[in-house]
Scaffold this motif. Sequence first.
Motif, PDB file in Angstrom:
ATOM      1  N   HIS A  37      -5.562   7.696  -0.724  1.00 48.04           N
ATOM      2  CA  HIS A  37      -4.303   6.984  -0.977  1.00 48.04           C
ATOM      3  C   HIS A  37      -3.834   7.351  -2.365  1.00 48.04           C
ATOM      4  O   HIS A  37      -4.512   7.052  -3.364  1.00 48.04           O
ATOM      5  CB  HIS A  37      -4.518   5.466  -0.865  1.00 48.04           C
ATOM      6  N   HIS A  67      -2.512   9.566   2.491  1.00 46.18           N
ATOM      7  CA  HIS A  67      -1.428   8.572   2.540  1.00 46.18           C
ATOM      8  C   HIS A  67      -0.711   8.607   1.200  1.00 46.18           C
ATOM      9  O   HIS A  67      -1.356   8.425   0.158  1.00 46.18           O
ATOM     10  CB  HIS A  67      -1.996   7.172   2.815  1.00 46.18           C
ATOM     11  N   VAL A 127      -2.801  -0.126   1.332  1.00 44.37           N
ATOM     12  CA  VAL A 127      -3.735   0.467   0.366  1.00 44.37           C
ATOM     13  C   VAL A 127      -4.977  -0.415   0.297  1.00 44.37           C
ATOM     14  O   VAL A 127      -4.862  -1.603  -0.024  1.00 44.37           O
ATOM     15  CB  VAL A 127      -3.100   0.581  -1.034  1.00 44.37           C
TER      16      VAL A 127
END
Length: 246
Positions: A37, A67, A127
């Motif tokens: 992330h 991501h 997240v």
Amino acid sequence: MDVKVHILDRPEQLATHGAARLAELSRRAIAERGAFHVALAGGSTPESLYRELAERYRDELDWQHIHVYFGDERCVPPEHDESNFRMAREALLAHVPIPDAQVHRIAGEGKPEKAARDYAKTLRERVPGGAKAPRFDLVLLGMGPDGHTASLFPGTDILQRKSAAAAVYVEKLHAWRISVTLPVLNNARHVMILVAGDKKADVVRHVLRNVEGAKPLPIQHVRPAGELEWFLDAAAARLVAAEFGH
Ligand code: 6PG
């Protein structure tokens, strides 16, 4: 907080070294936790790093497990010249096989406060978080000559905000911005700050010398639990090079 300062001879090396570091961190995160992330920086400095990722790491990185988020956004539509999302899409996201559902832009076209609330919700939901706040594997940041980073500008109340993202009206820009806040930045496993150009030399000296007694600039409030790495070109590091053995 573990701080590393890299001084690179040429501006283009920020892209090659920064991209290599991001690639390494993504491999580690995916191996350890199954996903990476990352929050991208806006402005102009990181654009060459994004192009490097698209050109050199398109087939190297596991984009299905990456991501992408944004550290901040200007309050403009996504196709606007000023949009950080547009810059990242044109330099990187349109050229790599990352699923659209894994790119989380900030809705700059919306009402600032609502867009900020919506983004804070996205961060909390998407997240993986430590107890305190969403915890990015990596946050990329730039720095302005006034020591701002993301949209945390000197003298603005966003520096005290505790929500994961917030809207801020920046007087000197006569513009609204939406930004992640210090609790999120400081909960990151890794923060990379990319700074290039002679115009930044004074603020680099001020920040890296940590001038005693001076009112801390916004960037000096970025003290992540994990690692903090500066990537500076020689021009930006001109006034501190000797101290860092360059
Ligand atoms: C933005 C960024 C901002 C940027 C600095 C440095 O939206 O502009 O979030 O914090 O990183 O202003 O900008 P440059 O890289 O263009 O010098």
